[in-house]
Write a protein that holds these residues in place. Sequence first.
Motif, PDB file in Angstrom:
ATOM      1  N   LEU A 131      -3.402   5.543  -6.283  1.00  0.00           N
ATOM      2  CA  LEU A 131      -2.984   5.558  -4.884  1.00  0.00           C
ATOM      3  C   LEU A 131      -3.500   4.329  -4.143  1.00  0.00           C
ATOM      4  CD1 LEU A 131      -1.708   6.953  -2.430  1.00  0.00           C
ATOM      5  CD2 LEU A 131      -3.841   8.245  -2.160  1.00  0.00           C
ATOM      6  N   ALA A 132      -4.786   4.020  -4.325  1.00  0.00           N
ATOM      7  CA  ALA A 132      -5.373   2.865  -3.643  1.00  0.00           C
ATOM      8  C   ALA A 132      -4.751   1.562  -4.126  1.00  0.00           C
ATOM      9  CB  ALA A 132      -6.886   2.843  -3.866  1.00  0.00           C
ATOM     10  N   ALA A 133      -4.509   1.443  -5.435  1.00  0.00           N
ATOM     11  CA  ALA A 133      -3.905   0.224  -5.976  1.00  0.00           C
ATOM     12  C   ALA A 133      -2.511   0.006  -5.404  1.00  0.00           C
ATOM     13  CB  ALA A 133      -3.857   0.298  -7.498  1.00  0.00           C
ATOM     14  N   TYR A 134      -1.736   1.090  -5.303  1.00  0.00           N
ATOM     15  CA  TYR A 134      -0.386   0.979  -4.730  1.00  0.00           C
ATOM     16  C   TYR A 134      -0.456   0.532  -3.276  1.00  0.00           C
ATOM     17  CZ  TYR A 134       4.070   2.386  -2.713  1.00  0.00           C
ATOM     18  OH  TYR A 134       5.260   2.391  -2.023  1.00  0.00           O
ATOM     19  N   LEU A 135      -1.344   1.142  -2.491  1.00  0.00           N
ATOM     20  CA  LEU A 135      -1.449   0.795  -1.075  1.00  0.00           C
ATOM     21  C   LEU A 135      -1.938  -0.634  -0.887  1.00  0.00           C
ATOM     22  CD1 LEU A 135      -2.931   4.118   0.349  1.00  0.00           C
ATOM     23  CD2 LEU A 135      -0.580   3.283   0.536  1.00  0.00           C
ATOM     24  N   VAL A 136      -2.868  -1.067  -1.714  1.00  0.00           N
ATOM     25  CA  VAL A 136      -3.357  -2.440  -1.625  1.00  0.00           C
ATOM     26  C   VAL A 136      -2.228  -3.437  -1.907  1.00  0.00           C
ATOM     27  CG1 VAL A 136      -4.837  -4.145  -2.774  1.00  0.00           C
ATOM     28  CG2 VAL A 136      -5.782  -1.935  -2.111  1.00  0.00           C
ATOM     29  N   CYS A 137      -1.337  -3.086  -2.831  1.00  0.00           N
ATOM     30  CA  CYS A 137      -0.236  -3.978  -3.196  1.00  0.00           C
ATOM     31  C   CYS A 137       0.928  -3.946  -2.212  1.00  0.00           C
ATOM     32  CB  CYS A 137       0.286  -3.632  -4.587  1.00  0.00           C
ATOM     33  SG  CYS A 137      -0.858  -4.008  -5.925  1.00  0.00           S
ATOM     34  N   THR A 138       1.010  -2.895  -1.390  1.00  0.00           N
ATOM     35  CA  THR A 138       2.177  -2.742  -0.516  1.00  0.00           C
ATOM     36  C   THR A 138       1.876  -2.861   0.972  1.00  0.00           C
ATOM     37  OG1 THR A 138       1.915  -0.319  -0.591  1.00  0.00           O
ATOM     38  CG2 THR A 138       3.425  -1.328  -2.188  1.00  0.00           C
ATOM     39  N   LEU A 139       0.667  -2.532   1.385  1.00  0.00           N
ATOM     40  CA  LEU A 139       0.346  -2.625   2.806  1.00  0.00           C
ATOM     41  C   LEU A 139       0.198  -4.076   3.226  1.00  0.00           C
ATOM     42  CD1 LEU A 139      -2.258   0.274   3.192  1.00  0.00           C
ATOM     43  CD2 LEU A 139       0.118   0.247   3.963  1.00  0.00           C
ATOM     44  N   PRO A 140       0.769  -4.467   4.367  1.00  0.00           N
ATOM     45  CA  PRO A 140       0.742  -5.882   4.764  1.00  0.00           C
ATOM     46  C   PRO A 140      -0.580  -6.338   5.373  1.00  0.00           C
ATOM     47  CG  PRO A 140       1.964  -4.592   6.378  1.00  0.00           C
ATOM     48  CD  PRO A 140       1.607  -3.647   5.259  1.00  0.00           C
ATOM     49  N   ARG A 141      -1.352  -5.426   5.950  1.00  0.00           N
ATOM     50  CA  ARG A 141      -2.561  -5.809   6.679  1.00  0.00           C
ATOM     51  C   ARG A 141      -3.804  -5.546   5.843  1.00  0.00           C
ATOM     52  NH1 ARG A 141      -2.303  -3.334  12.634  1.00  0.00           N
ATOM     53  NH2 ARG A 141      -4.186  -4.624  12.748  1.00  0.00           N
ATOM     54  N   TRP A 142      -4.751  -6.498   5.897  1.00  0.00           N
ATOM     55  CA  TRP A 142      -5.973  -6.392   5.103  1.00  0.00           C
ATOM     56  C   TRP A 142      -6.837  -5.216   5.532  1.00  0.00           C
ATOM     57  CZ3 TRP A 142      -7.212  -8.241   0.592  1.00  0.00           C
ATOM     58  CH2 TRP A 142      -6.566  -9.395   0.121  1.00  0.00           C
ATOM     59  N   ASN A 143      -6.895  -4.956   6.846  1.00  0.00           N
ATOM     60  CA  ASN A 143      -7.744  -3.844   7.296  1.00  0.00           C
ATOM     61  C   ASN A 143      -7.222  -2.506   6.773  1.00  0.00           C
ATOM     62  OD1 ASN A 143      -5.473  -3.929   8.888  1.00  0.00           O
ATOM     63  ND2 ASN A 143      -6.543  -3.546  10.820  1.00  0.00           N
ATOM     64  N   ALA A 144      -5.894  -2.364   6.673  1.00  0.00           N
ATOM     65  CA  ALA A 144      -5.322  -1.141   6.120  1.00  0.00           C
ATOM     66  C   ALA A 144      -5.624  -1.035   4.623  1.00  0.00           C
ATOM     67  CB  ALA A 144      -3.813  -1.117   6.350  1.00  0.00           C
ATOM     68  N   ARG A 145      -5.602  -2.155   3.929  1.00  0.00           N
ATOM     69  CA  ARG A 145      -5.921  -2.154   2.501  1.00  0.00           C
ATOM     70  C   ARG A 145      -7.375  -1.751   2.273  1.00  0.00           C
ATOM     71  NH1 ARG A 145      -3.241  -7.973   0.743  1.00  0.00           N
ATOM     72  NH2 ARG A 145      -1.109  -7.512   1.444  1.00  0.00           N
ATOM     73  N   ILE A 146      -8.255  -2.282   3.114  1.00  0.00           N
ATOM     74  CA  ILE A 146      -9.679  -1.945   2.986  1.00  0.00           C
ATOM     75  C   ILE A 146      -9.899  -0.464   3.244  1.00  0.00           C
ATOM     76  CG2 ILE A 146     -11.966  -2.305   4.002  1.00  0.00           C
ATOM     77  CD1 ILE A 146     -11.139  -5.223   4.489  1.00  0.00           C
ATOM     78  N   LEU A 147      -9.213   0.078   4.255  1.00  0.00           N
ATOM     79  CA  LEU A 147      -9.326   1.508   4.549  1.00  0.00           C
ATOM     80  C   LEU A 147      -8.833   2.355   3.378  1.00  0.00           C
ATOM     81  CD1 LEU A 147      -8.205   1.720   8.292  1.00  0.00           C
ATOM     82  CD2 LEU A 147     -10.502   2.090   7.360  1.00  0.00           C
ATOM     83  N   ALA A 148      -7.767   1.904   2.718  1.00  0.00           N
ATOM     84  CA  ALA A 148      -7.241   2.634   1.560  1.00  0.00           C
ATOM     85  C   ALA A 148      -8.270   2.687   0.436  1.00  0.00           C
ATOM     86  CB  ALA A 148      -5.945   1.987   1.074  1.00  0.00           C
ATOM     87  N   VAL A 149      -8.920   1.570   0.179  1.00  0.00           N
ATOM     88  CA  VAL A 149      -9.942   1.508  -0.865  1.00  0.00           C
ATOM     89  C   VAL A 149     -11.148   2.365  -0.487  1.00  0.00           C
ATOM     90  CG1 VAL A 149     -11.545  -0.006  -2.095  1.00  0.00           C
ATOM     91  CG2 VAL A 149      -9.195  -0.752  -1.693  1.00  0.00           C
ATOM     92  N   LEU A 150     -11.562   2.290   0.779  1.00  0.00           N
ATOM     93  CA  LEU A 150     -12.697   3.089   1.232  1.00  0.00           C
ATOM     94  C   LEU A 150     -12.390   4.583   1.137  1.00  0.00           C
ATOM     95  CD1 LEU A 150     -13.949   1.091   4.349  1.00  0.00           C
ATOM     96  CD2 LEU A 150     -15.032   1.263   2.107  1.00  0.00           C
ATOM     97  N   PHE A 151     -11.163   4.958   1.484  1.00  0.00           N
ATOM     98  CA  PHE A 151     -10.761   6.359   1.382  1.00  0.00           C
ATOM     99  C   PHE A 151     -10.834   6.835  -0.066  1.00  0.00           C
ATOM    100  CE2 PHE A 151      -7.297   9.343   0.360  1.00  0.00           C
ATOM    101  CZ  PHE A 151      -7.714  10.440   1.101  1.00  0.00           C
ATOM    102  N   ALA A 152     -10.298   6.026  -0.979  1.00  0.00           N
ATOM    103  CA  ALA A 152     -10.312   6.395  -2.401  1.00  0.00           C
ATOM    104  C   ALA A 152     -11.740   6.529  -2.916  1.00  0.00           C
ATOM    105  CB  ALA A 152      -9.539   5.362  -3.219  1.00  0.00           C
ATOM    106  N   CYS A 153     -12.585   5.567  -2.575  1.00  0.00           N
ATOM    107  CA  CYS A 153     -13.987   5.615  -3.026  1.00  0.00           C
ATOM    108  C   CYS A 153     -14.710   6.821  -2.447  1.00  0.00           C
ATOM    109  CB  CYS A 153     -14.705   4.329  -2.621  1.00  0.00           C
ATOM    110  SG  CYS A 153     -14.146   2.848  -3.495  1.00  0.00           S
ATOM    111  N   THR A 154     -14.431   7.134  -1.178  1.00  0.00           N
ATOM    112  CA  THR A 154     -15.066   8.287  -0.541  1.00  0.00           C
ATOM    113  C   THR A 154     -14.667   9.582  -1.230  1.00  0.00           C
ATOM    114  OG1 THR A 154     -15.144   7.169   1.602  1.00  0.00           O
ATOM    115  CG2 THR A 154     -15.312   9.570   1.616  1.00  0.00           C
ATOM    116  N   MET A 155     -13.383   9.732  -1.540  1.00  0.00           N
ATOM    117  CA  MET A 155     -12.915  10.956  -2.187  1.00  0.00           C
ATOM    118  C   MET A 155     -13.507  11.108  -3.580  1.00  0.00           C
ATOM    119  SD  MET A 155     -11.300  12.531   0.080  1.00  0.00           S
ATOM    120  CE  MET A 155     -10.912  13.898  -1.022  1.00  0.00           C
ATOM    121  N   VAL A 156     -13.549  10.023  -4.334  1.00  0.00           N
ATOM    122  CA  VAL A 156     -14.152  10.083  -5.673  1.00  0.00           C
ATOM    123  C   VAL A 156     -15.635  10.424  -5.557  1.00  0.00           C
ATOM    124  CG1 VAL A 156     -14.746   8.741  -7.726  1.00  0.00           C
ATOM    125  CG2 VAL A 156     -12.475   8.498  -6.696  1.00  0.00           C
ATOM    126  N   GLY A 157     -16.308   9.812  -4.585  1.00  0.00           N
ATOM    127  CA  GLY A 157     -17.727  10.094  -4.384  1.00  0.00           C
ATOM    128  C   GLY A 157     -17.977  11.545  -4.004  1.00  0.00           C
TER     129      GLY A 157
END
Length: 205
Positions: A131-157
Amino acid sequence: MMIAAALFGNLAADVVSHDDITELDAFLADWFHSHKHSIWTDPMLFITHTHDVLGVCIMASALGLFFYLKKARYWLICLMLAVPGGQLLNVLLKYIFQRARPSFEEPLLTLSTYSFPSGHTLGATVFYGVLAAYLVCTLPRWNARILAVLFACTMVGLVALSRVYLGAHYLSDVLGAIVEGCGWLAVCITGCSTLRRRRDARIGE
């Protein structure tokens, strides 16, 4: 991918040889068990039950339907490889290492399967990783990409924490699953990316 394999190998070797990390495993398992509280137990149970095999399969099916509707064919293939393939790999590793789960007089959970690596944590890692990889590749804004990665890491944690808190796994079990999941995810994403590039190259000829 190679880094993940090396990290997993070192961690597995420490577990098998009962190195220092197993002492930390036992300490944390006893600490969480002695400090369990109803305020935290119900949320931890909710997190862990929603990320069992059925829960991850339901979430993966919903994401797969989204990929299908978006005509994201290679992301759909990646998801189909990552989640079921990762679970099968995890079961194989459990039977290779055959590590017993933490044992307590009054456990919050009682499980008969092997402990290393954690299946719940592996499932969360590969699902949220895709999910995070897809969002990082498709979202245009860096802050949204960072939030996607943080969300994924938080859920796994949170999933990993729930497994240790509930006494279902040791710390090294969930760490091993995260490393295993990252390595398997790298294989799946790299493979699908290679297929896409080759297809694009053939079309461009």
